[in-house]
Design an enzyme around this catalytic site. Structure first.
Site, PDB file in Angstrom:
ATOM      1  N   ARG A 124      -5.436  -6.055   3.635  1.00 56.29           N
ATOM      2  CA  ARG A 124      -5.566  -5.475   4.963  1.00 56.29           C
ATOM      3  C   ARG A 124      -5.541  -3.950   4.972  1.00 56.29           C
ATOM      4  O   ARG A 124      -6.374  -3.312   5.620  1.00 56.29           O
ATOM      5  CB  ARG A 124      -4.419  -5.952   5.889  1.00 56.29           C
ATOM      6  CG  ARG A 124      -4.620  -7.282   6.530  1.00 56.29           C
ATOM      7  CD  ARG A 124      -3.295  -7.973   6.686  1.00 56.29           C
ATOM      8  NE  ARG A 124      -2.826  -8.308   5.356  1.00 56.29           N
ATOM      9  CZ  ARG A 124      -3.187  -9.412   4.709  1.00 56.29           C
ATOM     10  NH1 ARG A 124      -3.945 -10.287   5.298  1.00 56.29           N
ATOM     11  NH2 ARG A 124      -2.783  -9.662   3.476  1.00 56.29           N
ATOM     12  N   THR A 125      -4.569  -3.377   4.304  1.00 59.82           N
ATOM     13  CA  THR A 125      -4.380  -1.931   4.458  1.00 59.82           C
ATOM     14  C   THR A 125      -5.586  -1.175   3.910  1.00 59.82           C
ATOM     15  O   THR A 125      -6.140  -0.292   4.575  1.00 59.82           O
ATOM     16  CB  THR A 125      -3.076  -1.479   3.769  1.00 59.82           C
ATOM     17  OG1 THR A 125      -2.015  -2.339   4.216  1.00 59.82           O
ATOM     18  CG2 THR A 125      -2.744  -0.047   4.107  1.00 59.82           C
TER      19      THR A 125
ATOM     20  N   LYS B  36      -4.298   5.985 -19.442  1.00 59.76           N
ATOM     21  CA  LYS B  36      -4.247   6.839 -20.639  1.00 59.76           C
ATOM     22  C   LYS B  36      -3.057   7.792 -20.583  1.00 59.76           C
ATOM     23  O   LYS B  36      -2.950   8.706 -21.394  1.00 59.76           O
ATOM     24  CB  LYS B  36      -5.537   7.661 -20.756  1.00 59.76           C
ATOM     25  CG  LYS B  36      -6.809   6.846 -20.791  1.00 59.76           C
ATOM     26  CD  LYS B  36      -8.017   7.790 -20.794  1.00 59.76           C
ATOM     27  CE  LYS B  36      -9.222   7.154 -20.132  1.00 59.76           C
ATOM     28  NZ  LYS B  36     -10.248   8.152 -19.799  1.00 59.76           N
TER      29      LYS B  36
ATOM     30  N   ARG C 228      -1.312   3.968  -1.791  1.00 60.66           N
ATOM     31  CA  ARG C 228      -0.334   2.883  -1.962  1.00 60.66           C
ATOM     32  C   ARG C 228       0.119   2.913  -3.415  1.00 60.66           C
ATOM     33  O   ARG C 228      -0.704   2.992  -4.331  1.00 60.66           O
ATOM     34  CB  ARG C 228      -0.924   1.518  -1.633  1.00 60.66           C
ATOM     35  CG  ARG C 228       0.029   0.392  -2.047  1.00 60.66           C
ATOM     36  CD  ARG C 228      -0.352  -0.941  -1.498  1.00 60.66           C
ATOM     37  NE  ARG C 228      -0.124  -0.993  -0.060  1.00 60.66           N
ATOM     38  CZ  ARG C 228      -0.221  -2.113   0.653  1.00 60.66           C
ATOM     39  NH1 ARG C 228      -0.547  -3.244   0.071  1.00 60.66           N
ATOM     40  NH2 ARG C 228      -0.014  -2.096   1.955  1.00 60.66           N
TER      41      ARG C 228
HETATM   42  N1   CP Z   1       0.186  -5.659   5.766  1.00 60.01           N
HETATM   43  C1   CP Z   1      -0.205  -5.241   4.544  1.00 60.01           C
HETATM   44  O1   CP Z   1       0.240  -4.189   4.037  1.00 60.01           O
HETATM   45  O2   CP Z   1      -1.123  -6.047   3.957  1.00 60.01           O
HETATM   46  P1   CP Z   1      -1.841  -5.771   2.549  1.00 60.01           P
HETATM   47  O3   CP Z   1      -0.752  -5.800   1.503  1.00 60.01           O
HETATM   48  O4   CP Z   1      -2.848  -6.860   2.389  1.00 60.01           O
HETATM   49  O5   CP Z   1      -2.455  -4.404   2.606  1.00 60.01           O
END
Ligand code: CP
Length: 310
Positions: free
Chosen positions: A57-58, A86, A107
């Protein structure tokens, strides 16, 4: 709004006024997110989506948001294909990405990675989840879903169910709920309560928090039931995980006696915490919540990246 060029590392980077403005902006973005209206507000803008942990999703909602607004993306979706394999540092990787793009969505499995990236980058960094710490843009779309369904944030009674220790979405959400004076009822396995530091911060904010281990009792007069997955990947000890795995599940009997307007939210993915029979009830709002990720992130990117006067 004065978000132009700013990092969003924590929910604390936003004031309650800015959050409310973003929610209103997101509602206006819905026709664009649905493809019924066109926009080119991010034309000429390039966003780097750097994902060093799995995401559906994110990452895809950020990429959709950029493209619906006429911008473009470059993406790291598999950390194993980068030169970090590396031995390149996150800091060097981010520094380089900031010279390629106009903003970075990051992320990463390490808590504090987004702060480190913001320090290394001269372009805005948006935290899309750093370990078990924060996931601020998820909290924004959670608030948007509540506001759309219930018309307010103030005075809501929100049950937070599940893994409050490792669940980063609920850490950011709890800060937001405290900012808006919502009441939180915690229902979690004993070993999976809020981290002490967060609990201290929430108490210092004057957050209204109570604990109710009986889920059915907790739900009885609630407006929102926010369900989280046990974050299996963050447990250092498999035995500790097995002790709590499968310890709660929301099904039709859980919601007997709940308010007719109660909404059930979940950041997703779910892994057995919500019986699919709930999907067919008016309580289920988690797929709407997943869709609202797009207009919410459109509003945020538009505020951070749009050219002055554009
Ligand atoms: N809600 C959420 O962070 O979903 P994902 O891990 O699929 O990005």
């Amino acid at each position: 709004m004065a978000l132009r060029g700013r990092d969003i590392v924590s929910l604390r980077d936003l004031s309650s006024e800015e959050i409310l403005e973003l929610l209103e902006g997101a509602k206006k973005m819905i026709p664009i997110a649905e493809g019924r209206k066109a926009s080119a507000s991010l034309e000429g803008r390039l966003v780097a989506a750097a994902f060093f942990e799995p995401s559906t999703r994110t990452r895809l909602s950020f990429e959709t948001a950029v493209q619906r607004l006429g911008g473009r993306c470059i993406t790291i979706a598999d950390a194993g294909l980068t030169s970090m394999r590396k031995g390149e540092s996150l800091s060097d990787t981010i520094r380089m990405l900031s010279s390629y793009s106009d903003a970075i969505v990051l992320r990463h499995p390490s808590e504090g990675a987004a702060r480190l990236a913001a320090d290394a980058s001269d372009k805005p960094v948006i935290n899309a989840g750093d370990g078990a710490n924060q996931h601020p843009t998820q909290a924004l779309l959670d608030l948007l879903t509540m506001h759309e369904a219930l018309g307010t944030l103030a005075g809501l009674k929100v049950v937070l169910l599940g893994d409050l220790r490792y669940g980063r979405t609920v850490h950011s959400l709890a800060i937001a709920l405290a900012m808006f004076g919502a009441e939180m009822v915690l229902t979690n396995p004993k070993s999976l309560g809020f981290p002490e530091e967060l609990r201290g911060d929430l108490d210092a904010m004057g957050a209204k928090i109570s604990e109710e281990p009986d889920l059915r009792r907790a739900v009885r007069d609630a407006d929102v039931l926010y369900v989280t997955r046990i974050q299996k990947e963050r447990f250092g000890d498999e035995g500790e995980y097995r002790q709590v795995a499968g310890s709660y599940r929301v099904d039709a009997s859980t919601l007997e006696g709940a308010k007719p307007r109660l909404i059930v939210l979940h950041p997703l993915p779910r892994a057995g915490e919500i019986d699919p029979e709930i999907d067919r009830t008016p309580h289920a709002a988690y797929f709407r919540q997943a869709f609202l990720a797009v207009p919410m992130r459109m509003a945020l990117l538009d505020s951070i990246l749009r050219a002055r006067g554009g």
